[in-house]
Write an enzyme that holds these catalytic residues in place. Structure first.
Site, short mmCIF file in Angstrom:
data_model
loop_
_atom_site.label_atom_id
_atom_site.label_comp_id
_atom_site.label_asym_id
_atom_site.label_seq_id
_atom_site.Cartn_x
_atom_site.Cartn_y
_atom_site.Cartn_z
N GLY A 191 0.82 -1.20 0.00
CA GLY A 191 0.00 0.00 0.00
C GLY A 191 0.86 1.25 0.00
O GLY A 191 2.04 1.23 0.36
N CYS A 192 0.26 2.36 -0.40
CA CYS A 192 1.00 3.62 -0.49
C CYS A 192 1.40 4.14 0.88
O CYS A 192 2.58 4.46 1.12
CB CYS A 192 0.17 4.66 -1.24
SG CYS A 192 -1.52 4.87 -0.60
N TYR A 193 0.44 4.24 1.80
CA TYR A 193 0.75 4.65 3.16
C TYR A 193 1.80 3.71 3.76
O TYR A 193 2.74 4.14 4.44
CB TYR A 193 -0.50 4.60 4.03
CG TYR A 193 -1.41 5.79 4.01
CD1 TYR A 193 -0.93 7.07 4.28
CD2 TYR A 193 -2.78 5.64 3.76
CE1 TYR A 193 -1.79 8.16 4.30
CE2 TYR A 193 -3.64 6.72 3.78
CZ TYR A 193 -3.14 7.99 4.05
OH TYR A 193 -3.99 9.07 4.08
N ALA A 194 1.59 2.40 3.52
CA ALA A 194 2.45 1.40 4.14
C ALA A 194 3.88 1.46 3.62
O ALA A 194 4.84 1.27 4.36
CB ALA A 194 1.86 0.00 3.91
N ALA A 221 5.53 4.15 2.48
CA ALA A 221 6.20 5.31 3.07
C ALA A 221 6.50 5.07 4.55
O ALA A 221 7.58 5.43 5.03
CB ALA A 221 5.35 6.55 2.89
#
Length: 908
Positions: free
Chosen positions: A722-725, A727
């Site tokens: 995931g994108c949040y994950a 980063a």
């Protein structure tokens, strides 16, 4: 001259002896950090030795960063050979123009800080021309010049002296604010006579340089900062030209490099407008001095630089560069500006008789060969040259030798082949290789050559080429080819016949076959002219050393590359196929199907696949868009389909697709994956961009910077993070070993642009609702919270928000620490961890969302530590659609399909 030993040099020298490049970097990484107080350390050292507050720990990090930016083993060796044994004051003299002090002082300070952390002490001398012009104008003083030299009367001199002292103080203060100890030296170093007192008044010419104060500053651990003010024996201050002052300073210090920092970044050819990358004075001085545009300041600069280098060792050079290129220029000969060096004059021959000493030629050719038959192979090679047209380039001692097969006389095609290139280690280190290629590009507008894919100088060859293609452990390079047909034929010959058809720069006796291949290419290109396939202009693609690639702004070539790959089917008979392509007849380019292309991520991936020279997007499925034409994909016309799981199973049974990309919402893609599994096609690759398989043990989690790349390369089922994950993990991973035990867990405060909410209307992507607002959501138990915690192996609290910007994520991560540390040590850990990652940038300041949006990497910075020393705060930014999704997906595809990891991804 007194010598100032450099501790870092001794460390690297010991590490470098017999140590390969990758082991050198590893050894540097494994060294234990040691921080010392500069004053205490200085008191324990004999006076006369350079000291630095950053001796071992930060120096290690800085060296790793520099080596990471150096592209080849050759340049690493050059650094070790040149910079590990020189005394500190001989490292570099850097002349800083006045415009740099006003517009680029932060870039300058950042570079000087990194050099200082390595234990290096460049000598800085600065001017202040633009500031002086402005100050004189404000004071109502009309400037006067004679032959381009400012006439300095008493009033002008008074203003100039005050201004120069102010600018010197500003630069020193700026360096100190960046953590660099700097010492202003404003008198006593440059002694001068009046240039012509009656004409120029208080203008001087340096006649003596007193280096004692410079030595003392370096011995005390300070970077010396000088102004271009000199004085007479009687103490009268004189204005001197900054370039000339830097030259005289260099003559006294004998540095390895003299750098002139300029906002223009180098010398530009005023006829073409292009930057001149290098000037080889031994061969090109007269040529440049005779050019019509080389007049006034440019002519004087080149002449003065030649005079300077004539008095210095041949290893010295002058670089005119932009400040942002300072570190690369100091450690390589491939910086971004204009490099001026004496060089080496090359000889040429078109027959063995012209070469003369055949015994020396034989020894030169034998030195690259192994085995008992080396002598006989060389004899056959020389015998074949007697009946071939060729041109040889070599230096007096044959440290370097290149042999080129020119195009056939009368041929309409001017493609030449580099049959042999052999360089001794000293030739690489003294940059004779660059000189050879300057001659080749001058004499042969079009050239092709092959090297082994594991050649230690592969990056160097890539820099010299316009494009390349890899096949069976070999890489074909070329430059200067303008015709798409020529590129297609060149690639076709290489793919079918490999290096046998193109000669071998490491010397194989294949000249006749190479010549025959060249003739077939020329004939093929000519026959194709009547049946031209013109591809549409393609988006820019960054050139790479592996796989097929072309430099920017060569759209006809890119079209030809793609056309050639799309129009041919190459069966993989390679006994050592790329990792991830095993036991399967493989078509090139790889066929890709995208299931769920309506969303923002799907569109971003389509754009990347459009850039990729080895990917062919064959099917795009979207229920809402079925029947409409796909926009943004220019390789061919594609219409959206509404593929069902049954459709997917039938296609998989026929092995029509090499890579399936699932860009569907969470909880939707399982029927499609099951259909592929049921088809029996176990060799196709499936990548899921949703969260459906991120917790499935049989799937590989695809975050290349934190998961072993070999594991991804061998995978057939990959879950895209995931994108949040992504980063959050990048922001936490380096500090994992130092984190305090539970219940004190990291906390991630994340803010995303509204593209993260998808295309389906909701309050989280309603711009009116978002304007002037920040919307928190899923404050506990978010799916990414579970993902981050599972991958890192400890609980992490994640608090997401959505903001009014479109794309880009910002994380503020709070990290409880088990032991007291400093922000500098924290930053060093991140630099060490990510020093070789092309898509992760570690910076001192906090990264900004507006700087990451539309870009393909991750930026990490901030690195604040609480006054108690046991809580660190790190900021991370990422584009949620790119590295947070599509770019990372393409990284995983490349690794699993056997392509270069960053192929098709623009690297900035």
């Amino acid at each position: 001259m007194q010598s100032f030993a450099r501790p870092l040099g001794r460390q690297l020298a010991r590490l470098a002896r017999g140590l390969p490049q990758q082991r050198l970097a590893s050894a540097l990484v494994q060294r234990t950090p040691a921080t010392r107080d500069a004053r205490a350390d200085s008191a324990q050292r004999p006076r006369g030795f350079a000291t630095s507050r950053y001796d071992d720990g930060s120096a290690r990090s800085a060296v790793i960063n520099v080596l990471n930016n150096i592209g080849s083993k050759r340049e690493v060796q050059q650094y070790l050979a040149q910079f590990t044994s020189v005394s500190s004051q001989q490292f570099a003299v850097i002349k800083v123009g006045g415009a740099i002090l006003t517009d680029y002082v932060d870039e300058l300070c950042a570079s000087l800080r990194n050099l200082n952390q390595m234990g290096l002490f460049p000598v800085i001398i600065h001017g202040a021309g633009p500031q002086l012009n402005k100050t004189l104008e404000e004071a109502g003083v009309e400037p006067r010049y004679n032959e381009g030299i400012r006439i300095t009367d008493g009033k002008t001199m008074g203003i100039a002296r005050k201004l120069f002292l102010q600018e010197n103080c500003k630069l020193v203060e700026a360096l100190e604010s960046w953590g660099v100890r700097a010492r202003p030296i404003t008198s006593g170093v440059l002694m001068a006579d009046y240039k012509d007192r009656d004409t120029y008044e208080f203008v001087g010419e340096v006649n003596q340089v007193n280096v004692q104060s410079i030595r003392s500053a370096i011995a005390d651990g300070y970077i010396p900062v000088l102004t271009c003010m000199a004085e007479t024996a009687e103490g009268q201050a004189l204005n001197v030209n900054a370039d000339k002052a830097a030259a005289e300073l260099a003559k006294a210090l004998v540095p390895l490099k003299i750098v002139y920092l300029s906002e223009k970044g180098g010398i530009h050819d005023k006829e073409t407008g292009k930057l001149i990358e290098a000037i080889n004075l031994d061969e090109e001085y007269d040529e440049y001095m005779n050019k019509s545009w080389v007049i006034h300041g440019t002519r004087s600069k080149i002449r003065d630089i030649k005079t300077l280098l004539d008095d210095l060792p041949r290893s010295s050079s002058v670089a005119i560069i932009h400040p942002e290129s300072l570190e690369r220029e100091l450690f390589t000969h491939s910086g971004a500006g204009t490099l001026i060096r004496r060089g080496t004059k090359l000889q040429q021959a078109s027959s063995l008789a012209e070469i003369g000493d055949l015994s020396q030629l034989k020894q030169t050719l034998i030195r690259d060969r192994e085995g008992l038959d080396s002598s006989s192979v060389v004899e056959r090679y020389l015998e074949s040259l007697k009946s071939r047209d060729f041109r040889a380039y070599y230096d007096e001692n044959m440290e370097a030798l290149a042999i080129v097969l020119p195009p056939t006389s009368g041929s309409s095609n001017s493609l030449a082949h580099l049959a042999t290139l052999t360089m001794s280690r000293s030739a690489w280190l003294s940059n004779i290789a660059d000189n050879v290629f300057q001659n080749l590009k001058r004499d042969f507008p079009k050239l092709a050559w092959t090297v082994k894919q594991d050649d230690e100088n592969l990056t160097w060859f890539s820099e010299k080429a316009d494009g390349s293609i890899a096949r069976r452990g070999e890489v074909l390079f070329w430059y200067g080819i303008e015709s798409p047909e020529e590129v297609r034929e060149l690639m076709s010959e290489f793919v079918q016949h490999g290096r046998q058809m193109f000669g071998d720069i490491n010397l194989e006796s294949q000249l006749h076959r190479a010549a025959a291949a060249a003739e077939r290419i020329r004939a093929g290109a000519a026959s194709l002219m009547g049946n031209r396939r013109s591809g549409p202009p393609q988006q820019q693609q960054q050139a790479r050393a592996f796989s097929t690639s072309v430099r920017p702004a060569r759209s006809p070539i890119m079209a030809a590359v793609r056309s050639a790959q799309q129009s041919r089917t190459y069966a993989t008979t390679n006994p050592n196929p790329p990792l991830g392509i095993k036991n399967r007849e493989k078509d090139y380019p790889s066929k890709v199907a995208l299931i769920g292309a309506r969303g923002y991520t799907g569109q971003a991936l389509i754009d990347l696949l459009n850039r990729h020279p080895n990917m062919d997007l064959c099917h795009v499925s979207s229920r809402e868009l079925a029947g409409k034409k796909l926009k943004g994909y220019t390789k061919k016309d594609i219409t959206y389909e509404n593929l069902s799981p049954d459709d997917v199973r039938r296609m998989a049974e026929r092995k029509e697709i090499d890579c399936w990309v699932m860009a569907l919402p969470n909880g939707v893609c399982k029927p499609f994956v099951d259909a592929i599994d049921e088809s029996g096609d176990k060799e196709c690759l499936v990548i899921d961009l949703s969260a459906d398989y991120r917790f499935t043990p049989t799937w590989t989690y695809g975050l290349p910077e934190l998961v072993q790349r070999s594991k991804i390369a061998g995978a057939k089922r990959i879950s895209n993070p995931g994108c949040y994950a992504t980063a959050a993990q990048v922001g936490i991973a380096p500090l994992l070993p130092l984190l305090a035990a539970a219940p004190a867990n990291p906390t991630v405060f994340g803010v995303s642009g509204y593209s993260g909410a998808g295309t389906k209307p909701s309050p989280k992507n309603d711009i009116e609702n978002l304007t002037g607002n920040l919307i928190p959501y899923s404050l506990t138990d978010h799916i990414h919270e579970r993902e981050i915690s599972a991958q890192l192996g400890r609980d992490v609290a994640f608090i997401p928000h959505v903001a009014v910007w479109f794309q880009g994520i910002h994380h503020t991560i709070s990290l409880p620490l088990a032991e007291t540390t400093t922000s500098r040590d924290v930053r060093q850990l991140y630099q060490d961890r990510y020093h070789n990652e092309k898509l992760i940038t570690v910076k001192g300041e906090s990264p900004l969302v507006k700087n990451i949006a539309g870009r393909h990497g991750v930026e990490v910075g901030g690195f604040a530590v609480h006054s108690g020393g046991k809580r660190a705060v790190v900021n991370v930014t990422i584009d949620n659609l790119l590295k947070g999704a599509a770019t990372q997906c393409l990284q995983n595809i490349n690794l699993a399909m056997g392509y270069a990891e960053y192929e098709g991804i623009p690297l900035e």
